[in-house]
Design a protein around this motif. Sequence first.
Motif, mmCIF file in Angstrom:
data_model
loop_
_atom_site.group_PDB
_atom_site.id
_atom_site.type_symbol
_atom_site.label_atom_id
_atom_site.label_comp_id
_atom_site.label_asym_id
_atom_site.label_seq_id
_atom_site.Cartn_x
_atom_site.Cartn_y
_atom_site.Cartn_z
ATOM 1 N N THR A 57 45.167 63.817 1.046
ATOM 2 C CA THR A 57 44.250 64.049 -0.067
ATOM 3 C C THR A 57 43.300 65.151 0.381
ATOM 4 O OG1 THR A 57 42.485 62.544 0.664
ATOM 5 C CG2 THR A 57 44.302 61.567 -0.599
ATOM 6 N N ASP A 58 42.368 65.519 -0.442
ATOM 7 C CA ASP A 58 41.401 66.553 -0.040
ATOM 8 C C ASP A 58 40.489 66.065 1.090
ATOM 9 O OD1 ASP A 58 40.450 64.985 -2.518
ATOM 10 O OD2 ASP A 58 38.577 65.729 -1.671
ATOM 11 N N GLU A 59 40.487 64.759 1.376
ATOM 12 C CA GLU A 59 39.589 64.199 2.390
ATOM 13 C C GLU A 59 39.958 64.605 3.819
ATOM 14 O OE1 GLU A 59 36.791 62.393 1.867
ATOM 15 O OE2 GLU A 59 37.081 62.765 -0.263
ATOM 16 N N GLN A 60 41.194 65.010 4.054
ATOM 17 C CA GLN A 60 41.627 65.333 5.424
ATOM 18 C C GLN A 60 41.555 66.830 5.729
ATOM 19 O OE1 GLN A 60 44.021 63.604 3.343
ATOM 20 N NE2 GLN A 60 43.199 61.617 3.897
ATOM 21 N N PHE A 61 40.703 67.531 5.006
ATOM 22 C CA PHE A 61 40.624 68.979 5.182
ATOM 23 C C PHE A 61 39.193 69.429 5.452
ATOM 24 C CE2 PHE A 61 44.581 68.175 3.190
ATOM 25 C CZ PHE A 61 45.428 69.178 3.646
ATOM 26 N N ILE A 62 39.084 70.426 6.318
ATOM 27 C CA ILE A 62 37.791 70.981 6.703
ATOM 28 C C ILE A 62 37.594 72.300 5.963
ATOM 29 C CG2 ILE A 62 36.380 71.783 8.645
ATOM 30 C CD1 ILE A 62 38.471 70.280 10.458
ATOM 31 N N SER A 63 36.440 72.452 5.335
ATOM 32 C CA SER A 63 36.132 73.682 4.610
ATOM 33 C C SER A 63 34.640 73.726 4.340
ATOM 34 C CB SER A 63 36.908 73.736 3.286
ATOM 35 O OG SER A 63 36.508 74.848 2.504
ATOM 36 N N ASN A 64 34.088 74.924 4.212
ATOM 37 C CA ASN A 64 32.690 75.028 3.810
ATOM 38 C C ASN A 64 32.473 74.471 2.404
ATOM 39 O OD1 ASN A 64 31.892 76.172 6.224
ATOM 40 N ND2 ASN A 64 30.698 77.779 5.241
ATOM 41 N N ASN A 65 33.550 74.445 1.613
ATOM 42 C CA ASN A 65 33.512 73.842 0.284
ATOM 43 C C ASN A 65 34.534 72.712 0.266
ATOM 44 O OD1 ASN A 65 33.667 73.065 -2.364
ATOM 45 N ND2 ASN A 65 34.012 75.107 -3.193
ATOM 46 N N LYS A 66 34.078 71.496 0.520
ATOM 47 C CA LYS A 66 35.004 70.363 0.686
ATOM 48 C C LYS A 66 35.723 69.997 -0.606
ATOM 49 C CE LYS A 66 31.440 66.805 0.088
ATOM 50 N NZ LYS A 66 30.782 65.621 0.724
ATOM 51 N N HIS A 67 35.234 70.519 -1.742
ATOM 52 C CA HIS A 67 35.865 70.196 -3.017
ATOM 53 C C HIS A 67 36.932 71.211 -3.437
ATOM 54 C CE1 HIS A 67 32.922 67.048 -3.551
ATOM 55 N NE2 HIS A 67 31.940 67.916 -3.430
ATOM 56 N N PHE A 68 37.023 72.329 -2.716
ATOM 57 C CA PHE A 68 37.884 73.430 -3.153
ATOM 58 C C PHE A 68 39.349 73.023 -3.270
ATOM 59 C CE2 PHE A 68 40.531 77.186 -2.426
ATOM 60 C CZ PHE A 68 40.028 78.054 -3.387
ATOM 61 N N SER A 69 39.825 72.225 -2.349
ATOM 62 C CA SER A 69 41.254 71.894 -2.310
ATOM 63 C C SER A 69 41.682 70.894 -3.387
ATOM 64 C CB SER A 69 41.635 71.343 -0.929
ATOM 65 O OG SER A 69 40.926 70.139 -0.663
ATOM 66 N N LYS A 70 40.739 70.257 -4.054
ATOM 67 C CA LYS A 70 41.080 69.199 -5.009
ATOM 68 C C LYS A 70 41.993 69.693 -6.125
ATOM 69 C CE LYS A 70 37.033 66.224 -4.366
ATOM 70 N NZ LYS A 70 35.819 65.654 -4.995
ATOM 71 N N SER A 71 41.706 70.874 -6.663
ATOM 72 C CA SER A 71 42.495 71.385 -7.785
ATOM 73 C C SER A 71 43.949 71.603 -7.398
ATOM 74 C CB SER A 71 41.895 72.691 -8.311
ATOM 75 O OG SER A 71 42.679 73.204 -9.371
ATOM 76 N N ALA A 72 44.172 72.239 -6.255
ATOM 77 C CA ALA A 72 45.547 72.496 -5.812
ATOM 78 C C ALA A 72 46.306 71.202 -5.600
ATOM 79 C CB ALA A 72 45.543 73.332 -4.533
ATOM 80 N N PHE A 73 45.643 70.190 -5.006
ATOM 81 C CA PHE A 73 46.316 68.930 -4.732
ATOM 82 C C PHE A 73 46.530 68.097 -5.985
ATOM 83 C CE2 PHE A 73 44.609 69.301 -0.191
ATOM 84 C CZ PHE A 73 45.820 69.800 0.269
ATOM 85 N N THR A 74 45.782 68.392 -7.026
ATOM 86 C CA THR A 74 46.030 67.749 -8.312
ATOM 87 C C THR A 74 47.247 68.371 -8.988
ATOM 88 O OG1 THR A 74 43.682 67.252 -8.609
ATOM 89 C CG2 THR A 74 45.048 67.228 -10.580
ATOM 90 N N GLN A 75 47.371 69.691 -8.839
ATOM 91 C CA GLN A 75 48.487 70.402 -9.475
ATOM 92 C C GLN A 75 49.810 70.166 -8.748
ATOM 93 O OE1 GLN A 75 47.570 74.549 -10.877
ATOM 94 N NE2 GLN A 75 45.600 74.171 -9.887
ATOM 95 N N TRP A 76 49.755 70.034 -7.422
ATOM 96 C CA TRP A 76 50.966 69.804 -6.618
ATOM 97 C C TRP A 76 50.679 68.671 -5.646
ATOM 98 C CZ3 TRP A 76 55.961 71.505 -6.774
ATOM 99 C CH2 TRP A 76 56.768 71.223 -5.669
ATOM 100 N N THR A 77 51.280 67.522 -5.871
ATOM 101 C CA THR A 77 50.989 66.322 -5.093
ATOM 102 C C THR A 77 51.997 66.115 -3.955
ATOM 103 O OG1 THR A 77 52.382 64.923 -6.484
ATOM 104 C CG2 THR A 77 50.090 65.252 -7.195
ATOM 105 N N VAL A 78 51.699 65.124 -3.120
ATOM 106 C CA VAL A 78 52.645 64.736 -2.064
ATOM 107 C C VAL A 78 53.962 64.301 -2.690
ATOM 108 C CG1 VAL A 78 53.091 63.058 -0.227
ATOM 109 C CG2 VAL A 78 50.826 64.101 -0.445
ATOM 110 N N GLU A 79 53.881 63.584 -3.798
ATOM 111 C CA GLU A 79 55.099 63.143 -4.489
ATOM 112 C C GLU A 79 55.919 64.346 -4.956
ATOM 113 O OE1 GLU A 79 52.046 61.915 -5.040
ATOM 114 O OE2 GLU A 79 52.412 60.018 -3.986
ATOM 115 N N ASP A 80 55.238 65.409 -5.379
ATOM 116 C CA ASP A 80 55.942 66.635 -5.772
ATOM 117 C C ASP A 80 56.686 67.240 -4.589
ATOM 118 O OD1 ASP A 80 55.141 66.630 -8.475
ATOM 119 O OD2 ASP A 80 53.222 67.550 -7.958
#
Length: 396
Positions: A57-80
């Motif tokens: 999920t976005d929780e396992q990622f380091i970034s100055n903007n911790k919310h940035f990765s949420k959109s990409a992971f919503t569009q393409w999931t682990v199941e995908d």
Amino acid sequence: MDVDAIIIGAGACGLMCAVQAGYLGKRVILLEKSDKPGAKILISGGGRCNYTNLFATDEQFISNNKHFSKSAFTQWTVEDTISFFETYGISGKEKTLGQLFPDGKNAKDIVAAFTNICEDFGQQIICDAQVSEIEQTAAGFEVRFDRGNKSRSLKAPKLVITTGGLPIPKMGATDFALRFARKHDLKIIETAPALVPLTITGKDEDWYAQLSGNSVFCEVSNDRISFEENILFTHWGLSGPAILQISSYWKRGEEINIDLLPRQNILELIEEERKANGKLMLSTLFNRIYPKKFTDAMAKFLPIEKQVASLTKTELELIQKTIHLFKVKPAGDKGYDKAEVMRGGIDTNELSSKTLECKSIPGLFFGGECVDVTGWLGGYNFQWAWANGYVIAQNI
């Protein structure tokens, strides 16, 4: 050549982008400086390729903007990701902590899946292509590159840069994306090696070196995060999954704490033995828990040749502190040669989280490791790359 986009970098993100663009009927050309695509994929996981993580999920990622990765992971999931690879005959087998590896296959099969799909869609991959210049034009971008003794140029309305980060230079790692970003006044978050072994120097150097090759299950922590996995002693310090994980959160000059027995209390074990057999040597008890070499090495700090019944209160306090709060102050890390990924990169504020398009340069996209989003060890960074490739493909 009439193409919708030029992709620079045929790694995980670039290959996924080309494939997903093909599904949408878009034509792209990939330029790769190495002699083959997917070079870093091929060496990942010792050639087995831990291609995603069930718990990503976005929780396992380091970034100055911790919310940035949420959109990409919503569009393409682990199941995908799982479904995508299963479509091409690659099913996942969980190893530990959600890590998925190809069942009965390996990294070569992962890369072959991408190259075969690219071929089916007519997506051209040009290897040994050294990009020399990128120019913005009224119609988009012109990319000049050298291949052998010949110089060529390509034009396209969209440009995608997925050239990775700085780790493992011998595999073709490059600062291309960072240099291009700086040239165009895009902000860069300070970069550093991540998921990297840590070095020990000074008076304790020999103590760690004598334990080289020994592995111990631990909880490694600092004031920001903790990880419970194995550590590996080496000739130059510490490695192993727990150390690689904490290295992404470690800064030079900081201490890290190691609980050498995270799921038990050493004093409770000693008390049980006192009741059962007070004459038992502390070293014998330790040998039930740790490799003998590690037990022997602990003699530097603890009275391991004493019977458990004769341990004093002061000695018991020392044992408790040493086992459950072993402090280490690394001298440094092994650098980009041994790092699995790069921390930092192109500031996410320069990009749209929904499309990964550069806000100040329309038609330009950055994806993968060169962006300031860094995942944990265990397939997380591949999941980021696949998600980026998918998102960019939708918008080129």
